[in-house]
Design a protein around this motif. Structure first.
Motif, mmCIF file in Angstrom:
data_model
loop_
_atom_site.group_PDB
_atom_site.id
_atom_site.type_symbol
_atom_site.label_atom_id
_atom_site.label_comp_id
_atom_site.label_asym_id
_atom_site.label_seq_id
_atom_site.Cartn_x
_atom_site.Cartn_y
_atom_site.Cartn_z
ATOM 1 N N TRP A 132 6.748 1.491 6.814
ATOM 2 C CA TRP A 132 5.317 1.637 7.044
ATOM 3 C C TRP A 132 4.639 2.320 5.870
ATOM 4 N N SER A 133 3.328 2.182 5.839
ATOM 5 C CA SER A 133 2.491 2.877 4.853
ATOM 6 C C SER A 133 1.623 3.892 5.570
ATOM 7 N N GLY A 134 1.317 4.976 4.861
ATOM 8 C CA GLY A 134 0.412 5.973 5.416
ATOM 9 C C GLY A 134 1.031 6.751 6.558
ATOM 10 N N ASP A 135 0.185 7.152 7.505
ATOM 11 C CA ASP A 135 0.634 7.973 8.625
ATOM 12 C C ASP A 135 1.370 7.142 9.669
ATOM 13 N N TYR A 136 2.430 7.703 10.195
ATOM 14 C CA TYR A 136 3.219 7.062 11.244
ATOM 15 C C TYR A 136 2.456 7.088 12.557
ATOM 16 N N SER A 137 2.666 6.092 13.394
ATOM 17 C CA SER A 137 2.032 6.032 14.703
ATOM 18 C C SER A 137 3.065 5.677 15.764
ATOM 19 N N GLU A 138 2.906 6.236 16.942
ATOM 20 C CA GLU A 138 3.753 5.915 18.096
ATOM 21 C C GLU A 138 3.236 4.691 18.845
ATOM 22 N N ASP A 139 2.140 4.106 18.403
ATOM 23 C CA ASP A 139 1.554 2.924 19.032
ATOM 24 C C ASP A 139 2.604 1.813 19.079
ATOM 25 N N PRO A 140 2.822 1.210 20.262
ATOM 26 C CA PRO A 140 3.848 0.172 20.361
ATOM 27 C C PRO A 140 3.565 -1.055 19.481
ATOM 28 N N VAL A 181 0.852 -1.194 0.000
ATOM 29 C CA VAL A 181 0.000 0.000 0.000
ATOM 30 C C VAL A 181 0.887 1.243 0.000
ATOM 31 N N LEU A 182 0.679 2.116 -0.964
ATOM 32 C CA LEU A 182 1.479 3.331 -1.110
ATOM 33 C C LEU A 182 0.819 4.514 -0.421
ATOM 34 N N GLY A 217 6.158 6.320 -3.771
ATOM 35 C CA GLY A 217 4.799 6.778 -4.015
ATOM 36 C C GLY A 217 4.236 6.219 -5.306
ATOM 37 N N ALA A 218 3.084 6.705 -5.663
ATOM 38 C CA ALA A 218 2.402 6.266 -6.882
ATOM 39 C C ALA A 218 3.149 6.745 -8.126
ATOM 40 N N ASP A 219 2.877 6.098 -9.224
ATOM 41 C CA ASP A 219 3.423 6.469 -10.539
ATOM 42 C C ASP A 219 4.945 6.494 -10.569
ATOM 43 N N GLY A 220 5.573 5.571 -9.838
ATOM 44 C CA GLY A 220 7.028 5.466 -9.867
ATOM 45 C C GLY A 220 7.768 6.495 -9.034
ATOM 46 N N PHE A 265 9.612 -2.675 -1.267
ATOM 47 C CA PHE A 265 10.664 -1.868 -0.643
ATOM 48 C C PHE A 265 11.993 -2.603 -0.531
ATOM 49 N N ALA A 266 12.052 -3.869 -0.886
ATOM 50 C CA ALA A 266 13.256 -4.697 -0.669
ATOM 51 C C ALA A 266 14.495 -4.121 -1.343
ATOM 52 N N ARG A 267 14.319 -3.423 -2.447
ATOM 53 C CA ARG A 267 15.480 -2.886 -3.174
ATOM 54 C C ARG A 267 16.222 -1.797 -2.399
ATOM 55 N N TYR A 268 15.637 -1.288 -1.322
ATOM 56 C CA TYR A 268 16.268 -0.229 -0.524
ATOM 57 C C TYR A 268 17.007 -0.762 0.701
#
Length: 117
Positions: free
Chosen positions: A59-67, A39-40, A100-103, A85-88
């Motif tokens: 992570w995807s979307g908004d970051y959370s401090e939730d443990p 999910v992007l 993100g979307a569209d490359g 994301f494995a290539r990074y």
């Protein structure tokens, strides 16, 4: 013949002027289920490794401090599953990425990730 995943990871590092620092295959990264599903946008950052942790958090979307926001996943599983994301993952500690979307791709160094408390 070279492994295409290794070539792709090396290419990312070369493109951004980063040294190749592949985490140990059995080390863990923190991953959200949505990022695992591709999910992007997908965000990733790498702190210094500690113990069996690679330092990677993805992570995807908004970051959370939730443990419970991140779930552990072994690096070799992320690679064998060809997660987007494995290539990074060969980027060294202190590096971040955003897919993100569209490359769309952004990769940058963030020295604050190396700060220890």
């Amino acid at each position: 013949m070279q492994d295409p995943d290794v070539v792709q990871q090396s290419d990312v590092c070369k493109r951004y002027g980063a040294e190749i620092d592949m985490p140990e295959a059995e080390s863990k990264l923190g991953l959200t289920p949505s990022a695992a599903c591709g999910v992007l946008p997908i965000h990733g950052l790498r702190h210094l490794p500690r113990g069996d942790a690679s330092g990677w958090y993805v992570w995807s979307g908004d970051y959370s401090e939730d443990p419970d926001f991140f779930e552990p996943l072994r690096v070799n599983h992320a690679l064998s599953s060809a997660m987007v994301f494995a290539r990074y993952l060969a980027l060294p500690p202190g590096w971040r990425f955003l897919i993100g979307a569209d490359g769309y791709e952004d990769v940058w160094y963030d020295a604050s990730l190396l700060a220890t408390e």
